[in-house]
Design an enzyme around this catalytic site. Structure first.
Site, PDB file in Angstrom:
ATOM      1  CB  CYS A 101      -0.920   0.022   1.212  1.00 13.14           C
ATOM      2  SG  CYS A 101      -1.990   1.485   1.209  1.00 13.14           S
ATOM      3  CB  CYS A 104      -2.247   4.807   4.287  1.00 11.42           C
ATOM      4  SG  CYS A 104      -3.608   3.853   3.580  1.00 11.42           S
ATOM      5  CB  SER A 105      -0.358   0.906   6.511  1.00 13.31           C
ATOM      6  OG  SER A 105      -1.267   1.494   7.431  1.00 13.31           O
ATOM      7  CB  CYS A 106      -5.107  -0.184   2.839  1.00 12.30           C
ATOM      8  SG  CYS A 106      -5.699   1.508   2.965  1.00 12.30           S
TER       9      CYS A 106
END
Length: 202
Positions: A101, A104-106
């Protein structure tokens, strides 16, 4: 430095956001507490391991999983926030998938849990898309030159789960036994499922 120049701390920003959402009537009572409880108890990468084990054991389930990951995960009870749009990427002998990702950090919380620290690291996010084979090699994944590597960028709208290759030697294993050898990293695509160090099934 004046109060006007001071940068709010992360906690202060979160509290301000909560107040703004509550004032706008967009935050139901107890929603944050329920989300925190779910995150701690229900969002577990071992759920994804059960999905993989089921797909390895049941061809009909595997077919449904590849057509509609969200629906197939929900069949096993794994659904909820960040699990609304799950797409499953199947590894084959000639194709290896990995997920990143870059925004962000999905991750797909119901089946991968909350993102691990390394997944959120800028180095991983930046390098895996530019030099995937090198990063995978550093993480212990050696792939033959004829295996194509595909990096998929997950987003807040669509979240991905890698269906890793089932290792040879697991024929006849139960779903519980199979789930025990699946790792979170293998479902992100930065590890292979291995029988190394696994005791033979009785």
């Amino acid at each position: 430095m004046s109060d006007r120049d001071r940068v709010a701390t992360p906690v202060e920003r979160v509290e301000a956001l909560e107040r703004a959402l509550a004032d706008a009537d967009r935050l139901p009572d107890g929603a944050i507490d329920r989300l925190a409880e779910n995150a701690g108890q229900e969002f577990d990468w071992r759920n994804g391991a059960r999905v993989v084990a089921k797909a390895w054991s049941d061809p009909d389930y595997r077919a449904r999983l590849l057509v509609d990951g969200t629906k197939a995960c929900a069949e096993l009870g794994f659904e909820g926030p960040q699990g609304e749009y799950i797409v499953v990427l199947e590894n084959t002998p000639t194709l290896h998938n990995a997920v990143v990702c870059t925004q962000c950090s999905c991750t797909a919380w119901p089946v991968l849990g909350l993102p691990p620290d390394w997944y959120k690291a800028p180095a991983y996010r930046a390098r895996i898309v530019r030099a995937p084979r090198g990063v995978l090699r550093e993480m212990g994944v050696e792939l033959a030159e004829d295996v194509r590597v595909r990096i998929t960028d997950t987003t807040a709208e669509t979240r991905f789960l890698v269906l890793p290759l089932r290792p040879d030697g697991t024929e006849g294993w139960s779903e519980d036994e199979l789930a025990a050898i699946v790792t979170r990293e293998s479902m992100i695509g930065v590890a292979l499922v291995s029988l190394q160090g696994v005791a033979p099934a009785d």
